[in-house]
Design a protein around this motif. Structure first.
Motif, PDB file in Angstrom:
ATOM      1  N   HIS A   8       0.550  -0.960  -0.126  1.00 24.01           N
ATOM      2  CA  HIS A   8      -0.081   0.221  -0.378  1.00 24.01           C
ATOM      3  C   HIS A   8       0.919   1.131   0.550  1.00 24.01           C
ATOM      4  CE1 HIS A   8      -3.099  -2.399   1.740  1.00 24.01           C
ATOM      5  NE2 HIS A   8      -3.659  -2.628   0.620  1.00 24.01           N
ATOM      6  N   ASP A   9       0.248   2.494  -0.524  1.00 20.07           N
ATOM      7  CA  ASP A   9       1.050   3.828  -0.707  1.00 20.07           C
ATOM      8  C   ASP A   9       2.247   3.872   0.870  1.00 20.07           C
ATOM      9  OD1 ASP A   9       0.277   4.111  -3.352  1.00 20.07           O
ATOM     10  OD2 ASP A   9      -1.376   5.481  -3.034  1.00 20.07           O
ATOM     11  N   PRO A  56      -5.428  -0.994  -6.897  1.00 18.59           N
ATOM     12  CA  PRO A  56      -6.677  -0.207  -7.698  1.00 18.59           C
ATOM     13  C   PRO A  56      -7.553  -0.799  -9.032  1.00 18.59           C
ATOM     14  CG  PRO A  56      -5.827   0.985  -5.720  1.00 18.59           C
ATOM     15  CD  PRO A  56      -4.519   0.489  -6.628  1.00 18.59           C
ATOM     16  N   ARG A  79       0.234  -4.821   4.137  1.00 21.40           N
ATOM     17  CA  ARG A  79      -0.581  -3.423   3.821  1.00 21.40           C
ATOM     18  C   ARG A  79      -0.461  -2.723   5.405  1.00 21.40           C
ATOM     19  NH1 ARG A  79      -4.140  -6.758   5.984  1.00 21.40           N
ATOM     20  NH2 ARG A  79      -6.295  -5.719   5.627  1.00 21.40           N
ATOM     21  N   THR A  83      -5.956   2.864   7.070  1.00 23.24           N
ATOM     22  CA  THR A  83      -5.503   3.571   5.995  1.00 23.24           C
ATOM     23  C   THR A  83      -7.104   2.553   5.443  1.00 23.24           C
ATOM     24  OG1 THR A  83      -3.592   4.898   6.121  1.00 23.24           O
ATOM     25  CG2 THR A  83      -5.016   5.105   3.709  1.00 23.24           C
ATOM     26  N   GLN A  85      -8.681   1.217   1.969  1.00 26.89           N
ATOM     27  CA  GLN A  85      -8.747   1.021   1.088  1.00 26.89           C
ATOM     28  C   GLN A  85      -9.676   0.923   0.361  1.00 26.89           C
ATOM     29  OE1 GLN A  85      -5.174   1.617   0.270  1.00 26.89           O
ATOM     30  NE2 GLN A  85      -4.543   1.894   1.858  1.00 26.89           N
ATOM     31  N   GLU A  88     -10.288  -2.991  -1.111  1.00 28.25           N
ATOM     32  CA  GLU A  88     -10.335  -3.781   0.141  1.00 28.25           C
ATOM     33  C   GLU A  88     -11.259  -4.904  -0.484  1.00 28.25           C
ATOM     34  OE1 GLU A  88      -8.934  -5.186   3.888  1.00 28.25           O
ATOM     35  OE2 GLU A  88      -8.826  -2.997   2.172  1.00 28.25           O
TER      36      GLU A  88
END
Length: 141
Positions: A8-9, A56, A79, A83, A85, A88
């Motif tokens: 994740h970012d 995404p 992960r 936050t 997502q 998800e």
């Protein structure tokens, strides 16, 4: 072995540091990643990474399909549990597939460390049996 790398970012920097630290181990395997994560890993390490779409945009699902077709041996998915997502359900489905098909999954650096050390020591060689490479597996042991 086929290894997927997803982050994740807010966990991409952790993933880059992790892959950099264990570059010599990862270099012995075939690497796959979701789009941006794969690009950042390639730029930071020089390793060849087969890239799928961004998570995404379906990258998680592409990796999930590889798991379901017995074409993925290990997943490192760092992960961000703090936050929300937007994709998800895809994340949950990917984790579920790892459980269904007994694919080792690390969701953070702590479990990643255990898996990468196990990979280095040959503890994951049982995946060769899953792929029908039983003769190679027996000869190695």
């Amino acid at each position: 072995m086929n290894i997927a790398l997803i982050a994740h970012d807010k966990k991409k920097d952790d993933m880059i540091r992790f892959v950099t630290a264990y570059k010599t181990i990862f270099a012995k395997h075939v690497l796959f990643a979701t789009g941006t994560t794969g690009l950042k890993i390639q730029e930071a390490t020089g390793l060849e990474v087969h890239r799928f779409c961004s998570g995404p945009l379906g990258g998680d699902q592409e990796i999930g399909a590889k798991i379901a077709n017995n074409e993925m041996d290990m997943i490192f998915f760092f992960r961000d549990p703090l936050t929300a997502q937007p994709h998800e359900p895809d994340v949950t489905a990917l984790i579920r597939l790892c459980d269904v098909y007994s694919v080792p999954l690390a969701t953070n650096m702590g479990t990643g460390e255990v898996l990468i050390r196990g990979l280095e020591q040959g503890d994951i060689d049982w995946r060769n049996v899953v792929h029908g490479k039983t003769e190679d597996f027996i000869e190695e042991k």
